[in-house]
Enzyme design. Structure first.
Site, PDB file in Angstrom:
ATOM      1  N   GLU A 109       2.491   1.714  -3.275  1.00  0.00           N
ATOM      2  CA  GLU A 109       1.517   2.239  -4.260  1.00  0.00           C
ATOM      3  C   GLU A 109       1.493   3.763  -4.215  1.00  0.00           C
ATOM      4  O   GLU A 109       1.476   4.440  -5.247  1.00  0.00           O
ATOM      5  CB  GLU A 109       0.131   1.667  -3.957  1.00  0.00           C
ATOM      6  CG  GLU A 109      -1.006   2.281  -4.769  1.00  0.00           C
ATOM      7  CD  GLU A 109      -2.181   2.701  -3.905  1.00  0.00           C
ATOM      8  OE1 GLU A 109      -2.557   3.900  -3.959  1.00  0.00           O
ATOM      9  OE2 GLU A 109      -2.730   1.849  -3.186  1.00  0.00           O
ATOM     10  N   HIS A 110       1.486   4.335  -3.011  1.00  0.00           N
ATOM     11  CA  HIS A 110       1.543   5.795  -2.862  1.00  0.00           C
ATOM     12  C   HIS A 110       2.887   6.336  -3.350  1.00  0.00           C
ATOM     13  O   HIS A 110       2.959   7.345  -4.044  1.00  0.00           O
ATOM     14  CB  HIS A 110       1.379   6.177  -1.389  1.00  0.00           C
ATOM     15  CG  HIS A 110      -0.010   6.121  -0.872  1.00  0.00           C
ATOM     16  ND1 HIS A 110      -0.654   7.213  -0.335  1.00  0.00           N
ATOM     17  CD2 HIS A 110      -0.911   5.106  -0.803  1.00  0.00           C
ATOM     18  CE1 HIS A 110      -1.865   6.872   0.058  1.00  0.00           C
ATOM     19  NE2 HIS A 110      -2.047   5.594  -0.209  1.00  0.00           N
ATOM     20  N   GLU A 164       4.835   9.237   2.954  1.00  0.00           N
ATOM     21  CA  GLU A 164       3.695   8.433   2.534  1.00  0.00           C
ATOM     22  C   GLU A 164       3.419   7.260   3.475  1.00  0.00           C
ATOM     23  O   GLU A 164       2.286   6.810   3.585  1.00  0.00           O
ATOM     24  CB  GLU A 164       3.904   7.923   1.112  1.00  0.00           C
ATOM     25  CG  GLU A 164       4.006   9.013   0.075  1.00  0.00           C
ATOM     26  CD  GLU A 164       2.751   9.881   0.005  1.00  0.00           C
ATOM     27  OE1 GLU A 164       1.641   9.328   0.094  1.00  0.00           O
ATOM     28  OE2 GLU A 164       2.893  11.110  -0.126  1.00  0.00           O
ATOM     29  N   GLU A 220      -4.223   6.995   7.285  1.00  0.00           N
ATOM     30  CA  GLU A 220      -5.316   6.383   6.522  1.00  0.00           C
ATOM     31  C   GLU A 220      -5.781   5.094   7.200  1.00  0.00           C
ATOM     32  O   GLU A 220      -6.974   4.842   7.363  1.00  0.00           O
ATOM     33  CB  GLU A 220      -4.854   6.075   5.094  1.00  0.00           C
ATOM     34  CG  GLU A 220      -5.911   5.383   4.262  1.00  0.00           C
ATOM     35  CD  GLU A 220      -5.418   4.889   2.913  1.00  0.00           C
ATOM     36  OE1 GLU A 220      -6.171   4.173   2.237  1.00  0.00           O
ATOM     37  OE2 GLU A 220      -4.272   5.210   2.539  1.00  0.00           O
ATOM     38  N   HIS A 233       0.827  -1.208   0.000  1.00  0.00           N
ATOM     39  CA  HIS A 233       0.000   0.000   0.000  1.00  0.00           C
ATOM     40  C   HIS A 233       0.865   1.262   0.000  1.00  0.00           C
ATOM     41  O   HIS A 233       0.634   2.207  -0.757  1.00  0.00           O
ATOM     42  CB  HIS A 233      -0.909  -0.049   1.234  1.00  0.00           C
ATOM     43  CG  HIS A 233      -1.887   1.073   1.327  1.00  0.00           C
ATOM     44  ND1 HIS A 233      -2.613   1.326   2.464  1.00  0.00           N
ATOM     45  CD2 HIS A 233      -2.280   2.008   0.442  1.00  0.00           C
ATOM     46  CE1 HIS A 233      -3.402   2.358   2.272  1.00  0.00           C
ATOM     47  NE2 HIS A 233      -3.219   2.799   1.041  1.00  0.00           N
TER      48      HIS A 233
END
Length: 975
Positions: free
Chosen positions: A70-71, A145, A167, A67
């Site tokens: 991905e950022h 990130e 998040e 994840h």
């Protein structure tokens, strides 16, 4: 051009070519000769072209590495070294989709555009990002990130900070998210699915830069990639670009990324996990019970589709027998199901919400006994027909709303391709559907239940139970851990952390080199259509009822919306109009019991649903038009049956089914709770708008916290209030469903209009025709400035006001300012520096303006960012290239492609709000002609709006209480 299997085209060997009639496409599978990359090209006449590159990325822990990566790869690359090319594309491309997505075992990077030049540009940036990211040169990217230790001076406490960290703190604040994230862990203890690819906030800080780089080096190679192209683009041009610009530079390698299968359980497992509730919430009736079954492999297209249909049949339709049995057993207040086929071994789940742990054995018994009864006695064939028909209608309609259908097909292809099977097996569905239709004359589904559910030991019982103050407990554990960590640091080590925090802030605040920004490809204004799209609308009248005809090709489907003027409903009954929209179609009518009604709707239509909506006059939020909308679709040949069912729903619904009403109200409360926790940014923005805006207040009564409190109040005293509820629902329905109160919005080909016209009377005879008086609503508007207390680990911070009230007027320049504020100012201040997952702004024609943040660790700091936005606009400057970028990005949002049903709805909304084609063209002209000084001139508007100090924050109870001086009141949302 004719392609030959076995031949190579621009470095790609054609492995397979196949016509996929169901989606009107030709599918071609290629293998790149040199690098080993796989490529699927779905060619058709859709101009909304889609590209995606996906990597198989099975996690080996729950640090969220896939994840975070991905950022991170979208934070600058070899050819495009600017810090955030992703945001630059969002600001300045004509994309119709731009995102990246992490799944349990794969990471996908999709884009879409209708403009070929733009499409190539987007592809270029994304391919460079995934193959040549700046993560090796800039450790600050992982810090920003993912996570980092934040400490500004040696005296400060150390905290964790990072976009993905916050998040996932937000994700783990939702009990439903906890439930779904722990399901896989309970079923796959020996495979990659035991880990959370998104990241567990408790484990994310274990991720190191070395592991981060190693994961990318290993898995982000063309040999581990799945490239997808869709639409009417030039195949050879696209293959040539991908080969010459990227893949020719890589040699094929062996990548160990296989997804292993979990050995079946010999007996079911039980898992118990906790989630946090607020200190003032009751723990009773707050537990989730979930039975989860591993069912085959996602590479089996028949099983894949059969369980899609069976899950709906058992748990989702109002006629669902397993849902009905669980509710009647009084096991909980809401029942729903899920079928996760995005992983190698799909999972079917039966979920009861608002239950208690001691009911777990009864829950298992009811599930097993009900399934056994269905096997023994057979499933109602009408229910099977209904479930298959609605599934087939949706397959053929291929209307995926604002998700490009090419992207949906990409996701479907990955459900077999990722596991080394043919990528087209889920796209050509006709043969599979025909096999499943044998269920209408055989025991197909009964045998499936027996084999895959009743006789399946590979299952788990997952109990997700509440614990008061768990969030605070975890927060204290983190603080203690960080205090202990700090205490062990040497002076030099601590200073190194301080220097790291300072270096990160410098990196974040450092402006991009203008030359780096200019490397990101950009269209010219000449590439943009200067004319605003004219949506089809012909005004007609039938039996003195206005009909808005939107004539266009719909593939033999009619989309019909009936709009009833809700301003005739007395003020005290407004929430009942909204409750009515949840009740209709779920209770019986004079002709059908509610199960049969559901079956009839699903057999003969594409669905009927109800919602309360409100449209404001284009430039005045005080003058607005409340509607109860009845949305429906069907094949044109089924229009007579559609009208019969609508007449039955609107004229003959029975509101006296006490037991059924209880179930619906409890379910409604449950679903509203889910929305509050998952969409806190929308909840807070809607709430603050209700403080000053008449239409905002109305919408809050129908959909916001006010409506949730209304439903919660009913549910708390259901037995004593049932008669009142029944009477009020019947009263509101009688007032609303009236011929004098009605408008029709019809999306259909004009040649089929007579089919509508000849059947219309059958509906009208079921409606009242009394003369109705519009009500004059008097709302008490005041700056409540509430802190909405929840157990969430993060905040959703909103501030708003109406600029018309301050003497300003709407202009298209505001839409460009929205792009600049959202993707420049708020992105950098709230997301990049602040660590929130997101922040956004909204500017409406009626004058309502808001800022809101999403999964935000901050509160006071974010409010200050909002208050200071005016100074950013006042000092804003941009050269011609930058200004062009912002204009193109704004037009991109205005020109988002619409399906036929969406075009009809948008044309109707403009008609009701009195937005003319001239208004739309003026707005577009103002956008296209926006200059930096126009943005500067909006600084005072923003300053004046923010200085009114209307705010609302939904978030962590401890954090809000610590800032209680900001608020007029603190409100416990959940009891």
């Amino acid at each position: 051009m004719i392609f030959e299997v076995g031949q190579s085209y621009n470095g790609f060997k054609l492995v397979e070519e196949k016509e996929i009639k169901e989606i009107n496409s030709i599918g071609r599978v290629f293998q790149h000769d040199k690098s080993g990359a796989r490529l699927l090209y779905i060619q058709n006449d859709d101009d909304n072209k889609v590209f995606s590159i996906t990597f198989r990325t099975p996690p080996t822990d729950s640090t969220g590495l896939p994840h975070i990566l991905e950022h991170a790869v979208l934070c600058g690359s070899r050819k495009f070294p600017a810090k955030d090319p992703f945001v630059e594309l969002a600001k300045g491309s004509l994309n119709t989709f731009l995102n990246a997505m992490t799944f349990s075992d794969k990471t996908m990077y999709p884009i879409a555009s209708r403009n070929n030049k733009d499409f190539i540009n987007l592809m270029d940036v994304y391919l460079d990002a995934v193959f040549y990211p700046n993560i090796y040169k800039k450790p600050e990217i992982l810090m920003q990130e993912g996570w980092h230790y934040e400490v500004e001076t040696p005296e400060d406490e150390i905290i964790y900070k990072g976009v993905v960290y916050n998040e996932m703190k937000g994700a783990f604040s939702s009990p439903e998210q906890v439930l779904f994230r722990k399901m896989q862990e309970s079923l796959f203890p020996d495979t990659t699915y035991q880990y959370d690819s998104g990241g567990d906030p408790e484990i994310i800080p274990e991720l190191t830069q070395d592991k981060f780089e190693e994961f990318h080096k290993k898995l982000y190679h063309p040999s581990n990639s799945y490239i997808y192209l869709y639409g009417n683009g030039d195949i050879l041009e696209h293959l040539k670009f991908i080969n010459e610009q990227y893949l020719k530079d890589f040699d094929k390698i062996e990548v160990d990324s296989q997804i292993s299968l979990q050995a079946p359980y010999q007996e079911p497992k039980t898992s118990v996990v906790e989630y946090s509730i607020s200190a003032n919430e009751k723990e009773e009736n707050k537990t989730f019970l979930s039975m989860n079954f591993v069912v085959g492999k996602s590479t089996n297209p028949e099983l894949h589709m059969a369980f899609d249909i069976l899950t709906y049949l058992l748990l989702e339709t109002p006629a669902a027998p397993l849902k009905k049995a669980l509710l009647e057993a009084d096991l909980g207040k809401d029942v729903f199901g899920s079928y996760d086929h995005s992983i190698y071994q799909p999972v079917v789940s039966v979920i009861v919400k608002n239950s208690n742990q001691e009911k777990k054995d009864k829950f298992k018994d009811v599930v097993r006994n009900t399934l056994q009864q269905l096997v023994d006695k057979g499933i109602d064939k009408k229910l099977i027909e209904a479930a298959i028909n609605i599934h087939e209608f949706r397959l053929r309609e291929a209307d995926y709303g604002r998700y490009p259908k090419g992207l949906i097909y990409c996701m479907k292809s990955m459900e077999s391709w990722l596991y080394d099977e043919n990528p087209m097996i889920h796209l050509g569905y006709e043969n599979t559907l025909q096999k499943i239709k044998t269920a209408l004359t055989t025991n197909y589904f009964e045998e499936l239940i027996e084999e895959s559910l009743l006789n399946n030991q590979h299952q788990s019982l997952l109990i997700v139970k509440p614990k008061k103050g768990l969030a605070q407990e975890k927060e204290e554990e983190v603080k203690k851990k960080l205090r202990d960590y700090k205490a062990k640091l040497s002076k030099e080590e601590l200073l190194k952390l301080v220097e790291g925090t300072s270096a990160l802030k410098s990196y974040q605040e450092e402006a991009n080199d203008p030359q780096d920004l200019e490397r990101i490809p950009l269209l010219a204004l000449e590439d943009i259509d200067k004319e605003a799209e004219k949506l089809p609308l012909i005004e007609k009248s039938e039996a003195d009822i206005p009909v808005l005809l939107h004539s266009m090709f719909t593939n033999e489907i009619v989309y019909m919306n009936l709009l009833f003027d809700a301003s005739v409903v007395p003020q005290q009954l407004i929430p009942y109009a909204s409750l009515l929209s949840f009740v209709l179609g779920k209770v019986s009518t004079e002709k059908y019991n509610y199960e049969d009604l559901s079956n009839e709707i699903n057999i003969y239509t594409g669905g009927v649903d109800f919602r309360v909506e409100a449209y404001s006059l284009k430039d005045d939020d005080g003058e607005y038009f409340p509607k109860l909308m009845v949305r429906s679709s069907a094949l044109v040949k089924q229009i007579p049956k559609l009208f019969e069912l609508l007449g039955e729903l609107l004229g003959n619904t029975r509101y006296n089914e006490a037991k059924r009403l209880k179930e619906i109200i409890r379910e409604t409360k449950s679903r509203l709770e889910m929305n509050i926790m998952q969409d806190g940014h929308i909840v807070a923005a809607r709430r603050v708008t209700s403080y000053f805006s008449p239409i905002g207040y109305y919408k809050e009564l129908c959909t916001g916290i006010d409506f949730y409190e209304f439903i919660a109040g009913l549910e708390e005293d259901l037995d004593n209030r049932l008669e009142e509820i029944q009477d009020n629902l019947a009263k509101v329905a009688k007032i609303l469903f009236n011929k004098s109160n009605m408008m029709v919005s019809l999306t259909i080909e004009e040649k089929d209009y007579d089919k509508f016209k000849t059947s219309f009377d059958s509906l009208l005879k079921e409606l009242g025709d009394e003369k109705l008086d519009k009500q004059s609503y008097k709302f008490k508007l005041t700056a409540k400035n509430e802190g909405l207390l929840t157990s969430s680990k993060v905040q959703y911070v909103a501030k708003a006001y109406n600029f018309n009230e301050l003497g300003y007027r709407y202009t298209g320049h505001l839409q460009v300012a929205k792009t600049i504020i959202s993707l420049n100012y708020l992105w950098n201040k709230v997301r990049v520096s602040g660590g929130a997952y997101g922040a956004m702004a909204g500017f409406s024609r009626n004058g309502n303006l808001y800022f809101t943040s999403y999964r935000d660790p901050n509160l006071d700091k974010t409010l200050k960012v909002y208050d200071d936005a005016y100074s950013y606009l006042d000092a804003f400057s941009a050269n011609d290239r930058e200004m062009t970028k912002y204009i193109i990005g704004t037009i991109s949002k205005m020109d988002a492609p619409l399906t036929p049903s969406m075009k009809g709805q948008e044309a109707t909304a403009r008609y009701i709000s009195k937005i003319s084609q001239e208004d739309s063209q003026r707005e577009r002209d103002e956008v296209l002609n926006t200059k930096p000084e126009d943005i500067n001139n909006l600084a005072k508007l923003i300053k004046d709006v923010m200085s009114q100090n209307y705010l609302c924050v939904l978030g962590n109870e401890g954090r809000l209480k610590a800032s209680k001086d900001i608020f007029e009141s603190l409100v416990d949302i959940f009891k």
